[in-house]
Motif scaffolding. Structure first.
Motif, PDB file in Angstrom:
ATOM      1  N   SER A   1       0.830  -1.200   0.000  1.00 39.48           N
ATOM      2  CA  SER A   1       0.000   0.000   0.000  1.00 39.48           C
ATOM      3  C   SER A   1       0.869   1.256   0.000  1.00 39.48           C
ATOM      4  O   SER A   1       0.610   2.210  -0.741  1.00 39.48           O
ATOM      5  CB  SER A   1      -0.903  -0.036   1.236  1.00 39.48           C
ATOM      6  N   THR A   2       1.939   1.246   0.809  1.00 43.15           N
ATOM      7  CA  THR A   2       2.836   2.413   0.871  1.00 43.15           C
ATOM      8  C   THR A   2       3.524   2.611  -0.479  1.00 43.15           C
ATOM      9  O   THR A   2       3.565   3.725  -1.013  1.00 43.15           O
ATOM     10  CB  THR A   2       3.912   2.194   1.971  1.00 43.15           C
ATOM     11  N   ILE A   3       4.043   1.505  -1.049  1.00 47.69           N
ATOM     12  CA  ILE A   3       4.768   1.622  -2.322  1.00 47.69           C
ATOM     13  C   ILE A   3       3.819   2.086  -3.442  1.00 47.69           C
ATOM     14  O   ILE A   3       4.139   2.989  -4.207  1.00 47.69           O
ATOM     15  CB  ILE A   3       5.454   0.274  -2.654  1.00 47.69           C
ATOM     16  N   LEU A   4       2.635   1.498  -3.484  1.00 46.55           N
ATOM     17  CA  LEU A   4       1.689   1.872  -4.547  1.00 46.55           C
ATOM     18  C   LEU A   4       1.165   3.294  -4.330  1.00 46.55           C
ATOM     19  O   LEU A   4       0.945   4.038  -5.295  1.00 46.55           O
ATOM     20  CB  LEU A   4       0.537   0.859  -4.599  1.00 46.55           C
TER      21      LEU A   4
ATOM     22  N   ASN B   1       2.929   5.708  -3.050  1.00 48.18           N
ATOM     23  CA  ASN B   1       4.007   6.595  -3.517  1.00 48.18           C
ATOM     24  C   ASN B   1       4.000   6.717  -5.038  1.00 48.18           C
ATOM     25  O   ASN B   1       4.287   7.784  -5.589  1.00 48.18           O
ATOM     26  CB  ASN B   1       5.384   6.068  -3.068  1.00 48.18           C
ATOM     27  N   ILE B   2       3.664   5.610  -5.721  1.00 50.71           N
ATOM     28  CA  ILE B   2       3.614   5.673  -7.197  1.00 50.71           C
ATOM     29  C   ILE B   2       2.464   6.587  -7.636  1.00 50.71           C
ATOM     30  O   ILE B   2       2.611   7.391  -8.562  1.00 50.71           O
ATOM     31  CB  ILE B   2       3.502   4.259  -7.805  1.00 50.71           C
ATOM     32  N   LEU B   3       1.320   6.488  -6.943  1.00 55.19           N
ATOM     33  CA  LEU B   3       0.194   7.396  -7.268  1.00 55.19           C
ATOM     34  C   LEU B   3       0.670   8.845  -7.145  1.00 55.19           C
ATOM     35  O   LEU B   3       0.432   9.679  -8.018  1.00 55.19           O
ATOM     36  CB  LEU B   3      -0.974   7.166  -6.303  1.00 55.19           C
ATOM     37  N   ASP B   4       1.372   9.109  -6.043  1.00 60.45           N
ATOM     38  CA  ASP B   4       1.862  10.456  -5.753  1.00 60.45           C
ATOM     39  C   ASP B   4       2.801  10.946  -6.865  1.00 60.45           C
ATOM     40  O   ASP B   4       2.659  12.053  -7.379  1.00 60.45           O
ATOM     41  CB  ASP B   4       2.606  10.364  -4.415  1.00 60.45           C
ATOM     42  N   LYS B   5       3.749  10.061  -7.220  1.00 60.43           N
ATOM     43  CA  LYS B   5       4.738  10.393  -8.258  1.00 60.43           C
ATOM     44  C   LYS B   5       4.054  10.719  -9.586  1.00 60.43           C
ATOM     45  O   LYS B   5       4.498  11.549 -10.353  1.00 60.43           O
ATOM     46  CB  LYS B   5       5.669   9.175  -8.425  1.00 60.43           C
ATOM     47  N   LYS B   6       2.943  10.050  -9.833  1.00 57.50           N
ATOM     48  CA  LYS B   6       2.227  10.255 -11.099  1.00 57.50           C
ATOM     49  C   LYS B   6       1.200  11.376 -10.984  1.00 57.50           C
ATOM     50  O   LYS B   6       0.366  11.545 -11.886  1.00 57.50           O
ATOM     51  CB  LYS B   6       1.526   8.951 -11.525  1.00 57.50           C
ATOM     52  N   ASN B   7       1.209  12.067  -9.840  1.00 52.88           N
ATOM     53  CA  ASN B   7       0.275  13.172  -9.649  1.00 52.88           C
ATOM     54  C   ASN B   7      -1.187  12.721  -9.709  1.00 52.88           C
ATOM     55  O   ASN B   7      -2.036  13.384 -10.309  1.00 52.88           O
ATOM     56  CB  ASN B   7       0.564  14.268 -10.692  1.00 52.88           C
ATOM     57  N   ILE B   8      -1.433  11.552  -9.076  1.00 50.87           N
ATOM     58  CA  ILE B   8      -2.814  11.046  -8.974  1.00 50.87           C
ATOM     59  C   ILE B   8      -3.258  11.260  -7.524  1.00 50.87           C
ATOM     60  O   ILE B   8      -2.581  10.784  -6.596  1.00 50.87           O
ATOM     61  CB  ILE B   8      -2.877   9.544  -9.344  1.00 50.87           C
TER      62      ILE B   8
ATOM     63  N   TYR C   1      -2.098 -15.888   2.653  1.00 52.59           N
ATOM     64  CA  TYR C   1      -2.898 -15.468   3.810  1.00 52.59           C
ATOM     65  C   TYR C   1      -2.045 -14.770   4.863  1.00 52.59           C
ATOM     66  O   TYR C   1      -2.464 -13.795   5.471  1.00 52.59           O
ATOM     67  CB  TYR C   1      -3.529 -16.685   4.508  1.00 52.59           C
ATOM     68  N   ASP C   2      -0.832 -15.316   5.127  1.00 52.25           N
ATOM     69  CA  ASP C   2      -0.040 -14.873   6.278  1.00 52.25           C
ATOM     70  C   ASP C   2       1.080 -13.908   5.930  1.00 52.25           C
ATOM     71  O   ASP C   2       1.555 -13.184   6.796  1.00 52.25           O
ATOM     72  CB  ASP C   2       0.594 -16.098   6.989  1.00 52.25           C
ATOM     73  N   THR C   3       1.569 -13.958   4.700  1.00 52.10           N
ATOM     74  CA  THR C   3       2.730 -13.141   4.322  1.00 52.10           C
ATOM     75  C   THR C   3       2.299 -12.070   3.342  1.00 52.10           C
ATOM     76  O   THR C   3       1.763 -12.382   2.277  1.00 52.10           O
ATOM     77  CB  THR C   3       3.808 -14.032   3.655  1.00 52.10           C
ATOM     78  N   GLU C   4       2.541 -10.813   3.675  1.00 51.83           N
ATOM     79  CA  GLU C   4       2.160  -9.738   2.766  1.00 51.83           C
ATOM     80  C   GLU C   4       3.190  -9.638   1.628  1.00 51.83           C
ATOM     81  O   GLU C   4       4.282 -10.209   1.738  1.00 51.83           O
ATOM     82  CB  GLU C   4       2.021  -8.415   3.522  1.00 51.83           C
ATOM     83  N   PRO C   5       2.871  -8.931   0.535  1.00 52.74           N
ATOM     84  CA  PRO C   5       3.847  -8.805  -0.553  1.00 52.74           C
ATOM     85  C   PRO C   5       5.160  -8.217  -0.038  1.00 52.74           C
ATOM     86  O   PRO C   5       5.155  -7.234   0.693  1.00 52.74           O
ATOM     87  CB  PRO C   5       3.157  -7.829  -1.525  1.00 52.74           C
ATOM     88  N   LEU C   6       6.276  -8.866  -0.414  1.00 53.30           N
ATOM     89  CA  LEU C   6       7.603  -8.443   0.044  1.00 53.30           C
ATOM     90  C   LEU C   6       8.471  -8.158  -1.178  1.00 53.30           C
ATOM     91  O   LEU C   6       8.227  -8.708  -2.260  1.00 53.30           O
ATOM     92  CB  LEU C   6       8.259  -9.566   0.863  1.00 53.30           C
ATOM     93  N   PRO C   7       9.534  -7.341  -1.030  1.00 51.32           N
ATOM     94  CA  PRO C   7      10.441  -7.107  -2.160  1.00 51.32           C
ATOM     95  C   PRO C   7      11.329  -8.327  -2.408  1.00 51.32           C
ATOM     96  O   PRO C   7      11.442  -9.200  -1.552  1.00 51.32           O
ATOM     97  CB  PRO C   7      11.264  -5.898  -1.701  1.00 51.32           C
TER      98      PRO C   7
ATOM     99  N   GLU D   1       9.016  -1.380  -9.876  1.00 51.25           N
ATOM    100  CA  GLU D   1       8.558  -1.114 -11.251  1.00 51.25           C
ATOM    101  C   GLU D   1       9.659  -1.474 -12.238  1.00 51.25           C
ATOM    102  O   GLU D   1      10.737  -0.860 -12.192  1.00 51.25           O
ATOM    103  CB  GLU D   1       8.286   0.390 -11.384  1.00 51.25           C
ATOM    104  N   THR D   2       9.401  -2.456 -13.123  1.00 54.35           N
ATOM    105  CA  THR D   2      10.414  -2.795 -14.144  1.00 54.35           C
ATOM    106  C   THR D   2       9.724  -3.096 -15.481  1.00 54.35           C
ATOM    107  O   THR D   2       8.536  -3.408 -15.522  1.00 54.35           O
ATOM    108  CB  THR D   2      11.244  -4.053 -13.771  1.00 54.35           C
TER     109      THR D   2
END
Ligand SMILES: Cc1cc2nc3c(=O)[nH]c(=O)nc-3n(C[C@H](O)[C@H](O)[C@H](O)COP(=O)(O)OP(=O)(O)OC[C@H]3O[C@@H](n4cnc5c(N)ncnc54)[C@H](O)[C@@H]3O)c2cc1C
Length: 409
Positions: A203-206, A208-215, A349-355, A371-372
């Protein structure tokens, strides 16, 4: 012969049918599949239609192309299930008995659940992209639109493919930039969630991307109604967000046949054992895909991982053993982020998305939560994988259970 009846020939039902056909002895098992539609829609492709990347013909194929020989195919609306009598009643009047039932009736949008959503602005200034009709109508609208306030609103959770609304906002940023009118389009993402996505780190990463794109992002907005005269969405606590075009993700619910069968919750999703995928209270009924009430994402990839677990548990139960395979909620989603890039998330269920890297630790080729361009190619390839592997129930190079290999905690 013993009878398996599969309700719904969408992503999950078709996949399950092919898995059964490849392992069960057809002299012992009679397999039927029921659906009211003869056309299969590649729903992930709906996202690209409003932006002219795909058209209708890119996302449709006849369902029959994916049914193995010898399948008893029934084209009819399902009226209701009578679990106490082990039978299904069809709108055609036919009565279908079963020994085992697989429910794969999915979820669809119910715009009528929100006051004013299907009012006079429907398909004039208000569109969805979760149906082929909505996505095509929006494509026509965008061709002529010269700019203004574009509001993307999620009505309530859960929805299928919870990242699709974000992808829509990212692609809108790209599309209007390409058309040279981005400075004239104010993109506003309005969600009932406390952040851009359901899982905190992503949620934080996405966000920030919204912010960067001026959304612009408005969180915790719980829509109560649409004011068609003022062209605004109004929350239950009377906050108004005005729009020139509203792209809505209406309430998602399971099919009415589930309600008529008295097998669903208030959104017609079927209470399902989150590990075994057996319908709660019904020993000979399994549920797969979007029709379940599981806390996993409603996504084609999830249905694919579930199908391996379901097959194993089905074989156990049909041989008189306890179902022992356990679904862990594994989901794997490519998020198109515009300008030829994408993000990949892999979680359960137990592990959130990780880098990290996926599927090969340290190598990838895909990058998690980053983002790639390679991730974008993964998303593009998904359609080919869907038609040629996923629907046919063939193995993919990703395990059903989520792996921590390559992930950074
Ligand atoms: C815009 C969008 C983007 C998406 N992007 C992705 C993505 O990138 N990755 C991903 O993994 N997933 C994505 N998804 C989600 C994915 O398409 C669904 O999760 C998947 O199709 C679920 O499969 P299912 O079989 O449960 O339901 P469905 O595929 O919807 O199939 C349900 C079937 O049941 C039939 N049915 C229902 N009720 C009845 C009845 N009463 N009588 C007869 N037949 C009935 C329907 O006709 C349908 O064929 C996306 C979805 C959308 C809308």
């Amino acid at each position: 012969m013993k009878k398996i009846v599969i309700l719904g020939a969408g992503t999950a039902g078709t996949m399950m049918l092919n898995k059964f056909a490849s392992v069960l002895d057809r002299r012992e098992w009679h397999i039927s599949i029921v659906d009211l539609e003869e056309t299969h829609y590649y729903q992930p492709g709906f996202l690209f239609i409003p932006f002219g990347i795909y058209s209708r013909s890119d996302v449709v194929k006849p369902k029959r192309d994916f049914f193995p020989p010898g399948t008893d195919v029934i084209v009819s609306r399902i009226e209701r299930i009578e679990p106490g009598k082990n039978r299904v009643l069809l709108a055609s009047g036919a009565v279908i008995p079963y020994d085992y039932l697989i429910v794969a009736t999915g979820t669809k949008i119910y715009p009528q659940q929100t006051e004013g959503l299907q009012g006079e602005l429907w398909h004039k200034q208000i569109f969805d992209f979760y149906t082929i009709e909505g996505a095509c109508a929006l494509a026509e609208f965008f061709k002529r639109w010269r700019g203004g306030k574009l509001v993307v609103n999620i009505t309530e959770m859960p929805i299928k493919c919870p990242v699709a609304p974000l992808e829509f906002a990212f692609l809108a940023d790209w599309y209007f930039s390409e058309r040279g009118i981005r400075d004239k389009v104010d993109i506003h993402f309005v969600t009932p969630l406390p952040g851009a996505f359901t899982k905190p780190r992503a949620s934080t990463i996405l966000g920030n991307i919204l912010d960067k794109k001026n959304i612009r992002l408005t969180t915790e907005f719980s829509i109560g109604r649409v004011d068609n005269e003022a062209a605004s969405i109004i929350s239950w606590d009377e906050n108004a967000v005005p729009f020139d075009v509203l792209v809505t993700i209406p309430t998602n619910m399971g099919d009415e046949a589930i309600a008529r069968s008295k097998m669903g919750d208030e959104l017609n999703f079927i209470p399902t054992d989150k590990a075994t995928l057996r319908a709660v209270g019904h020993e000979n009924i399994f549920v797969i895909g979007d029709a379940t009430d599981l806390p996993s994402s409603k996504a084609g990839s999830v249905a694919h991982f579930e199908s391996d677990i379901l097959l194993e548990n089905f074989i156990s139960v049909s041989e008189g053993r306890q179902p022992s395979a356990q679904f862990d909620g594994h989901a794997n989603c490519f998020i198109e982020s515009g300008f030829g890039k994408g993000i990949l998330i892999d979680f359960n269920y137990d592990t959130e998305p990780l880098p990290g890297k996926f599927p090969l630790p340290g190598i990838g080729p895909f990058s998690l939560l980053e983002e790639t361009k390679t991730n974008h190619y993964g998303k593009v390839m998904f359609r080919w994988m869907y038609w040629n592997f996923l629907l046919k129930g063939l193995e993919l190079p990703v395990e059903s259970h989520m792996s921590m290999a390559g992930k950074r905690a």
